[in-house]
Design a protein around this motif. Structure first.
Motif, PDB file in Angstrom:
ATOM      1  N   SER A  44       0.840  -1.201   0.000  1.00  0.00           N
ATOM      2  CA  SER A  44       0.000   0.000   0.000  1.00  0.00           C
ATOM      3  C   SER A  44       0.872   1.247   0.000  1.00  0.00           C
ATOM      4  N   ARG A  96       0.292   4.017   5.115  1.00  0.00           N
ATOM      5  CA  ARG A  96       0.633   3.302   6.344  1.00  0.00           C
ATOM      6  C   ARG A  96      -0.613   3.196   7.225  1.00  0.00           C
ATOM      7  N   SER A 139       2.069  -1.781  10.068  1.00  0.00           N
ATOM      8  CA  SER A 139       2.683  -1.582   8.754  1.00  0.00           C
ATOM      9  C   SER A 139       4.197  -1.695   8.849  1.00  0.00           C
ATOM     10  N   VAL A 193       1.105  -3.517   4.773  1.00  0.00           N
ATOM     11  CA  VAL A 193       0.090  -3.424   5.818  1.00  0.00           C
ATOM     12  C   VAL A 193      -0.472  -4.814   6.063  1.00  0.00           C
ATOM     13  N   LEU A 250      -8.281  -4.513   6.382  1.00  0.00           N
ATOM     14  CA  LEU A 250      -7.187  -3.677   5.906  1.00  0.00           C
ATOM     15  C   LEU A 250      -7.689  -2.604   4.943  1.00  0.00           C
ATOM     16  N   ALA A 255      -6.075   1.029   3.601  1.00  0.00           N
ATOM     17  CA  ALA A 255      -4.992   0.427   2.819  1.00  0.00           C
ATOM     18  C   ALA A 255      -5.447   0.314   1.365  1.00  0.00           C
TER      19      ALA A 255
END
Length: 438
Positions: A258, A261, A271, A280, A367, A372
């Motif tokens: 990603s 963070r 992360s 992540v 996530l 992300a």
């Protein structure tokens, strides 16, 4: 020939892979842990390390120019000033740090990755409270740190992937004030935290003893290491935001590449830095260890072939060997759910595989919900990548292309790290942090 060696110390054993400048494998070997208890013993790690080196053909060993080691995340131990372990290792999934959660939360900032019963920092707190130490200097090290020391002889060096769960800030590459203030305020003990290097940066040449014992070149360097899941990610072939790697070993580890963070201790999400991008993810205690508790490898293979991956089992488990999980549910008291258990082993295995796939899906959904990158593709590493039925079940749940990683061996990723590493000595953070005797 300029060769690079990657060493992986994982949950089921240790592996070595040697690659050339074109990333082609020139040699590989492995060492299996005799049982789950042996993995807690540093002398077993040392035996495995030396066995792996010995098993690499001599003509290959002589051409190795760089070595990098990965170890299981948050597996830690205390050593004396000679590098001799004074405790058994506290493994990646050791949750005795749950007893330190109140103190941990009073020290660390809210929502920090160390706020977990299995973090390195939680284990450090537990050791400070429960281990009787004499009036001398001790070193708090991760698995990869100590193994690296056996090769380069520099005690107390880590990398910024391994020290993330100790409280090191991978954003500004430093130990933050909350950690240094705690460390410096402790009275009556003297424990040194590691100096930190960039993964792949040169720490030092192999020692004369290593050269003499294993025939390595005296010009061979040992680099900063990483964790096993990050090494698996490097090996996978994933390189674009939105691509992810699921490591299906003894545990279930998700890593999504990603530009953003994301850290959220509430859900066990953190992360890792990977160049200018972020990995992540999180790690669940479900996975292959649960499957092997009920089935042999041969049974897993034969029974999986009898499962139709396009049909739902109708079973809903949360497969754990003991209470407690880290992600996507971060709850040390979470109980396993493994009932009802059908008499037909094919149906039971079907339910287990689907349930692990649902936990994986829940992890990736979480996530993405926390900003992300959007999931576009999943590479699979670890032993579970060899099971096509499991892969089809997971693809059905995930809804994106799901495939075996280009290389599934974390040792291959560590070899790439060694090859691409910075050959100049350079620490990501210069100052060593100590708990000072008063």
């Amino acid at each position: 020939m300029n060769l690079s060696l990657g060493l992986d110390f994982g949950t089921s054993g240790a592996r070595a892979v040697v690659i050339d400048s074109n990333l082609q494998v020139k040699a590989q070997t492995q060492y299996a842990w005799e049982n789950s208890e042996s993995n807690k013993l540093p002398h077993v790690w040392q035996k495995a390390l030396f066995s792996l080196l010995n098993n690499i053909p001599e003509n290959i060993r002589q051409q190795i120019q760089a070595i990098a080691i990965d170890g299981t995340s948050a597996t830690v131990l205390l050593c004396n000033s000679y590098g001799k372990p004074v405790t058994e290792a506290l493994l990646y999934n050791d949750s005795r740090g749950v007893a330190m959660m109140d103190k941990l939360k009073s020290i660390a900032p809210d929502n920090h990755p160390v706020i977990s019963a299995t973090s390195s920092f939680a284990k450090l707190l537990w050791l400070l409270e429960n281990i009787s130490l004499s009036n001398q200097t001790y070193y708090f090290l991760h698995q990869a740190d100590w193994l690296g020391f056996l090769l380069h002889g520099k005690l107390g060096v880590s990398d910024y992937n391994n020290v993330l769960k100790l409280g090191y800030d991978v954003g500004d590459l430093s130990y933050r004030d909350w950690l240094t203030n705690f460390v410096n305020s402790e009275v009556g003990k003297s424990i040194q935290l590691p100096e930190v290097v960039t993964p792949g940066a040169t720490v030092g040449n192999v020692t004369t003893e290593v050269v003499n014992n294993f025939g390595l070149s005296p010009e061979c360097v040992v680099c900063g290491g990483t964790t096993d899941s990050i090494a698996a990610f490097i090996a996978s072939g994933a390189n674009t935001p939105g691509e992810a790697v699921t490591s299906l070993g003894s545990t279930l580890v998700l890593k999504l590449l990603s530009r953003t963070r994301v850290d959220d201790a509430k859900y066990g999400i953190y992360s890792h830095r990977l160049g200018d991008l972020w990995l992540v993810g999180g790690a669940s205690n479900t996975g292959g260890a649960v499957l092997r508790h009920f089935f042999t490898d041969n049974e897993l293979e034969s029974l999986s072939k009898q499962i139709d991956p396009n049909i739902k089992s109708g079973l809903d488990y949360y497969p754990l060997l003991e209470k407690g999980d880290r992600f996507p549910i971060n709850d040390p008291e979470l109980l396993p759910r493994l009932t009802p258990r059908p008499e037909n082993p094919v149906v039971f295995l079907h339910g287990l595989l689907e349930s692990i796939a649902r936990i994986e899906l829940r992890g990736y959904e979480l996530l993405q919900a926390l900003s992300a990158a959007t999931l576009t593709k999943v590479y699979t590493a670890g032993g579970g990548a060899k099971n096509p039925t499991f892969t089809e079940i997971r693809a059905r749940y995930l809804g994106v292309p799901t495939m075996k990683a280009v290389f599934t061996d974390a040792a291959y990723g560590s070899a790439i790290l060694a090859k691409r590493g910075n050959r100049e000595l350079g620490f990501a953070e210069k100052s060593r942090v100590s708990i000072i005797d008063n």
